[in-house]
Structures are given as C-alpha cells and as structure tokens.
Write a protein that holds these residues in place. Sequence first.
Motif, PDB file in Angstrom:
ATOM      1  N   ASP A  88       0.726  -1.264  -0.040  1.00 51.56           N
ATOM      2  CA  ASP A  88       0.075  -0.090   0.014  1.00 51.56           C
ATOM      3  C   ASP A  88       0.882   1.294  -0.026  1.00 51.56           C
ATOM      4  OD1 ASP A  88      -1.947  -1.722  -0.042  1.00 51.56           O
ATOM      5  OD2 ASP A  88      -2.609  -1.412   2.075  1.00 51.56           O
ATOM      6  N   ARG A  89       1.782   1.239   0.918  1.00 49.77           N
ATOM      7  CA  ARG A  89       2.883   2.446   0.822  1.00 49.77           C
ATOM      8  C   ARG A  89       3.572   2.476  -0.656  1.00 49.77           C
ATOM      9  NH1 ARG A  89       6.319   0.586   6.108  1.00 49.77           N
ATOM     10  NH2 ARG A  89       4.717   1.102   7.491  1.00 49.77           N
ATOM     11  N   PHE A  90       3.853   1.585  -1.283  1.00 40.35           N
ATOM     12  CA  PHE A  90       4.474   1.638  -2.502  1.00 40.35           C
ATOM     13  C   PHE A  90       3.527   2.218  -3.624  1.00 40.35           C
ATOM     14  CE2 PHE A  90       5.036  -0.459  -6.796  1.00 40.35           C
ATOM     15  CZ  PHE A  90       6.309   0.069  -6.981  1.00 40.35           C
ATOM     16  N   VAL A  91       2.116   1.679  -3.567  1.00 42.08           N
ATOM     17  CA  VAL A  91       1.308   2.228  -4.416  1.00 42.08           C
ATOM     18  C   VAL A  91       0.956   3.803  -4.149  1.00 42.08           C
ATOM     19  CG1 VAL A  91      -1.357   1.847  -4.973  1.00 42.08           C
ATOM     20  CG2 VAL A  91      -0.189   0.122  -4.669  1.00 42.08           C
ATOM     21  N   SER A  92       0.943   4.014  -2.932  1.00 41.64           N
ATOM     22  CA  SER A  92       0.715   5.480  -2.425  1.00 41.64           C
ATOM     23  C   SER A  92       1.874   6.396  -3.263  1.00 41.64           C
ATOM     24  CB  SER A  92       0.766   5.649  -0.985  1.00 41.64           C
ATOM     25  OG  SER A  92       0.899   7.127  -0.744  1.00 41.64           O
ATOM     26  N   ILE A  93       3.118   6.007  -2.965  1.00 39.58           N
ATOM     27  CA  ILE A  93       4.267   6.708  -3.726  1.00 39.58           C
ATOM     28  C   ILE A  93       3.967   6.588  -5.227  1.00 39.58           C
ATOM     29  CG2 ILE A  93       6.630   6.507  -4.309  1.00 39.58           C
ATOM     30  CD1 ILE A  93       5.881   7.584  -1.618  1.00 39.58           C
ATOM     31  N   VAL A  94       3.681   5.604  -5.989  1.00 39.88           N
ATOM     32  CA  VAL A  94       3.542   5.415  -7.400  1.00 39.88           C
ATOM     33  C   VAL A  94       2.482   6.388  -7.875  1.00 39.88           C
ATOM     34  CG1 VAL A  94       2.680   4.108  -9.239  1.00 39.88           C
ATOM     35  CG2 VAL A  94       4.272   3.218  -7.579  1.00 39.88           C
ATOM     36  N   LEU A  95       1.299   6.608  -6.910  1.00 38.86           N
ATOM     37  CA  LEU A  95       0.034   7.296  -7.514  1.00 38.86           C
ATOM     38  C   LEU A  95       0.336   8.886  -7.123  1.00 38.86           C
ATOM     39  CD1 LEU A  95      -3.154   5.101  -6.130  1.00 38.86           C
ATOM     40  CD2 LEU A  95      -2.194   5.351  -8.427  1.00 38.86           C
ATOM     41  N   GLN A  96       1.095   9.234  -6.136  1.00 42.65           N
ATOM     42  CA  GLN A  96       1.585  10.407  -5.968  1.00 42.65           C
ATOM     43  C   GLN A  96       2.395  11.005  -6.905  1.00 42.65           C
ATOM     44  OE1 GLN A  96       3.307  11.019  -1.934  1.00 42.65           O
ATOM     45  NE2 GLN A  96       3.458  13.032  -2.306  1.00 42.65           N
ATOM     46  N   THR A  97       3.350   9.946  -7.572  1.00 43.25           N
ATOM     47  CA  THR A  97       4.189  10.266  -8.310  1.00 43.25           C
ATOM     48  C   THR A  97       3.583  10.570  -9.698  1.00 43.25           C
ATOM     49  OG1 THR A  97       5.751   9.097  -7.477  1.00 43.25           O
ATOM     50  CG2 THR A  97       6.137   9.590  -9.796  1.00 43.25           C
ATOM     51  N   CYS A  98       2.300   9.754 -10.048  1.00 43.38           N
ATOM     52  CA  CYS A  98       1.433  10.343 -11.326  1.00 43.38           C
ATOM     53  C   CYS A  98       0.811  11.539 -11.113  1.00 43.38           C
ATOM     54  CB  CYS A  98       0.585   9.183 -11.257  1.00 43.38           C
ATOM     55  SG  CYS A  98       1.027   7.374 -11.779  1.00 43.38           S
ATOM     56  N   ARG A  99       0.443  11.900  -9.899  1.00 42.82           N
ATOM     57  CA  ARG A  99      -0.195  13.388  -9.623  1.00 42.82           C
ATOM     58  C   ARG A  99       0.798  14.524  -9.757  1.00 42.82           C
ATOM     59  NH1 ARG A  99      -1.778  11.046  -5.094  1.00 42.82           N
ATOM     60  NH2 ARG A  99      -3.504   9.667  -5.403  1.00 42.82           N
ATOM     61  N   ILE A 100       1.918  14.241  -9.270  1.00 42.99           N
ATOM     62  CA  ILE A 100       2.865  15.211  -9.147  1.00 42.99           C
ATOM     63  C   ILE A 100       3.853  15.466 -10.397  1.00 42.99           C
ATOM     64  CG2 ILE A 100       2.782  15.790  -6.895  1.00 42.99           C
ATOM     65  CD1 ILE A 100       5.499  14.481  -6.512  1.00 42.99           C
ATOM     66  N   GLY A 101       4.032  14.270 -11.093  1.00 42.45           N
ATOM     67  CA  GLY A 101       4.704  14.164 -12.353  1.00 42.45           C
ATOM     68  C   GLY A 101       6.282  13.663 -11.780  1.00 42.45           C
ATOM     69  N   VAL A 102       6.902  13.727 -12.855  1.00 40.74           N
ATOM     70  CA  VAL A 102       8.420  13.048 -12.621  1.00 40.74           C
ATOM     71  C   VAL A 102       9.155  14.394 -12.334  1.00 40.74           C
ATOM     72  CG1 VAL A 102      10.380  11.992 -13.649  1.00 40.74           C
ATOM     73  CG2 VAL A 102       8.066  11.307 -14.367  1.00 40.74           C
ATOM     74  N   THR A 103       9.516  14.385 -11.126  1.00 43.93           N
ATOM     75  CA  THR A 103      10.552  15.481 -10.586  1.00 43.93           C
ATOM     76  C   THR A 103      11.612  14.921  -9.597  1.00 43.93           C
ATOM     77  OG1 THR A 103       9.179  16.006  -8.614  1.00 43.93           O
ATOM     78  CG2 THR A 103       8.523  17.318 -10.524  1.00 43.93           C
ATOM     79  N   GLY A 104      12.479  15.593  -9.134  1.00 42.56           N
ATOM     80  CA  GLY A 104      13.196  15.135  -8.305  1.00 42.56           C
ATOM     81  C   GLY A 104      12.622  14.917  -6.759  1.00 42.56           C
ATOM     82  N   GLU A 105      11.662  15.613  -6.734  1.00 42.58           N
ATOM     83  CA  GLU A 105      10.774  15.485  -5.344  1.00 42.58           C
ATOM     84  C   GLU A 105      10.213  13.961  -5.474  1.00 42.58           C
ATOM     85  OE1 GLU A 105       7.092  16.922  -2.666  1.00 42.58           O
ATOM     86  OE2 GLU A 105       8.055  18.126  -4.290  1.00 42.58           O
TER      87      GLU A 105
END
Length: 192
Positions: A88-105
């Motif tokens: 679930d934590r991994f999925v959360s990071i993946v979905l958050q990345t999809c929302r904010i886009g590919v950034t250094g953050e």
Amino acid sequence: MLKTISAGFLKALKVKRLESELPFATRYFAQLLSLGIGPEEALKKISEMNFGELSTALLGVIQQFKKGSSLEKAFSISQKEIGSKNYDRFVSIVLQTCRIGVTGESSELALRLARHFIEEKKSQYQEFASKSSLLSMLVVTLTALLPAVLAFIIAFTGTFSQTPALIYAIFLVLLPLLSLLMFAKMKTIQPD
C-alpha cells in the motif's frame, strides 16, 4: 477448514515474497524516475523484470490500465487482493508520482521509501538472528543433551527397563519429531 487454512498460508507466503522484493523494486522505481522515465513506463519496466510476486501484481495492474481502467482503480483492486501495508505504501508513492509528475521530489520520495523498506528488512534479519540462535540452542539440547541424559537415566537407574518400546519411541520418533518441529519453526520466522 483445511482448505481455508492452506489458502491463508499460501496467501501469507505470497505476501511475504512480494514484500521481500519491494525494497529493490522501489529503489529501481526511484532510479527510473530520476532518469526522467514516467511512472507508468517505470511500472511497466518493473513488471518485466524478475521481481517475482511484485512483478506479477504490477503486470495485472498494467493490464487493467490498458483495458481502460484508471491506475487508481487498478491499484485498488490489486491492494485488496494482496493486503500488504508495505505494498500500500508503494502504491501510494506511485500514485503520488503520477499526480505530481516526474520531478526530483517524486524520485526522492520513492528513494526514501526504498530506504525505509531496507531498514525494515535489516531489523527483521536482526530479529531472526536472535530468535534462530535461541532455537538452535534448543535443537542442540534436544538432539544431543537430552538423549545422553535419557541414556544415563536408563543405564544407571533401570527406569524404563520394563518398557523398551517407550525408549525406542522416544529415541526414534519423539526426539527427531521435536527437532523437525524446531527447524520448521525456524523456517517460518526466517525473513525472505
């Protein structure tokens, strides 16, 4: 009832194998993001690699996504099937990345999660080391010391001389069975 128990055991084993691959897959995901690869493409690459149960789960998510399902819905189905907090934590990071886009953050978030998973694994191995040393001492006691004590008692006191079948049962069945159970217990607490 036996079917339910074995299904539960198999599911727990599957989750354990999946979670053992999460630190490496999450770190690889972070590396792909740092190279500028989008999260969907990074997931595709992870599913094509040999990350065992995790690759299989991600492949199912990607197939649902290709059929027109949203990534959130595809992951939601996968999360319900797997039932792992780390997943679930991994999925959360993946979905958050999809929302904010590919950034250094986003790359740094994934990398922090990978480090967290690695630290969890280290503590699991340390805990296993302490438990296994205790169980190893018990196995040595059962397989070496207990038979010697029983042999001494039998030889010098005459106890059990009337029932040799009991002696044979202790040495040929009970002691090996206890040792086998100890080794099985060690296998169940061993982290993957």
